[in-house]
Design an enzyme around this catalytic site. Sequence first.
Site, short mmCIF file in Angstrom:
data_model
loop_
_atom_site.label_atom_id
_atom_site.label_comp_id
_atom_site.label_asym_id
_atom_site.label_seq_id
_atom_site.Cartn_x
_atom_site.Cartn_y
_atom_site.Cartn_z
N GLY A 10 1.07 -1.21 0.16
CA GLY A 10 -0.07 0.02 0.07
C GLY A 10 0.94 1.40 -0.10
O GLY A 10 2.16 1.14 0.11
N ILE A 12 1.44 3.60 2.43
CA ILE A 12 1.96 3.87 3.58
C ILE A 12 2.89 2.70 3.77
O ILE A 12 4.13 2.69 4.22
CB ILE A 12 1.00 4.09 4.88
N ASP A 31 0.34 -8.55 1.27
CA ASP A 31 -0.66 -7.82 0.57
C ASP A 31 -1.70 -8.31 -0.46
O ASP A 31 -0.91 -9.13 -1.27
CB ASP A 31 -0.07 -6.58 -0.24
N GLY A 36 -3.53 -2.03 -2.74
CA GLY A 36 -2.00 -2.08 -3.13
C GLY A 36 -1.54 -2.23 -4.16
O GLY A 36 -2.49 -2.80 -4.89
N TYR A 150 -16.50 3.02 9.55
CA TYR A 150 -14.92 3.02 9.54
C TYR A 150 -14.44 3.26 10.87
O TYR A 150 -13.56 2.48 11.22
CB TYR A 150 -14.31 3.83 8.33
N LYS A 154 -12.26 0.73 13.43
CA LYS A 154 -10.90 0.99 13.94
C LYS A 154 -10.81 1.03 15.40
O LYS A 154 -10.02 0.81 15.99
CB LYS A 154 -10.54 2.41 13.26
#
Length: 321
Positions: A10, A12, A31, A36, A150, A154
């Site tokens: 991805g 980051i 991944d 990604g 979302y 998280k």
Amino acid sequence: MKFLITGGAGFIGSYLSEKLLAEGHEVIALDNLSTGTQENIAHLTKNSSFHFVEGSVMDKEILSKSAEGVQGIFHLAAAVGVKFVMENLVTSMEVNVKGTENVLETALKLGGIKVLITSSSEVYGKSSKKRFHEEDDLIIGPPHKFRWSYATSKLLDEFLALSYHAERNLPVTIVRLFNICGPRQTGRYGMVIPRFVRQALKGEPITVYGSGKQLRSFAHVKDAVEGMAKLMLEPAAEGKIFNLGNPRGITIEELAIKIKEMTRSKSPITYLPYEEVYGPHFEDLMYRVPDINHAKAVIGFMPRYHLEDILTETVEYFRSK
Ligand code: UDP
């Protein structure tokens, strides 16, 4: 040392891979290439310390194999971007919740591998505080406004990770990332900087959503991964949450003007209602600026890059493409 990065291809994850390799470590990048890309890691594949594994965090077997013998897991694999989440509600929740559960379970089974969980500034929700602090109460909207799914997923990841730490002694650290940007980030999943830069360079309208008065703070991805790498190795960070971002705020309207000026673009700046973009079940957040004192105190975190650096590099990146 040897590290596993979930979501290693991805945006980051690819910078974190670069950083760890530059420090002499070995990296396994897991991944499933859903968001990604091979392109993100193309420059790393010649390095013999870099190993790419195509697979998902939903697959416990591949996860377990990838994590064998590593000293730390950076868990970045997750649904990415407001646009992506709004268009893939169930998948996003599933990947964020089950994926994280799988990572924690695997880390414990393999003897208690340290895990760094990447959470998000989304969890602060609709707070109107000038600076968000890790111990703040969180103000999230109701479930029929799907944007908040979302943040909720998280937050559940955070609770789960801290529970593994408290009850089962798993070493975990949580980071809440604040609008991380830089070259290679795509606008495909909604992120504002690559979208505005692309629009400005193509002479297309720069699309400001809502009033444009919403405040954000943008951090360079290199600052973010530096903080993450340090936190992984810091015993004092275990069982703790850290904001990682840049404390300088800017409104989205000001950002649009800045990008238009920098690129000397003739693009008009247009304002679109949220409803038109994301449908009726959407709600934006007006403020989002981090208090970074916790990370500063524990690892000496201090962003080195300014918004101007991010924009200059992103413009260069899109021009070269
Ligand atoms: N935004 C915008 N135009 C775009 C994309 C995003 O005005 O083309 C706004 C978005 O509504 C939000 C801010 O820019 O207020 C940052 O959006 P992004 O999706 O990058 O991150 P967020 O902070 O929403 O997670």
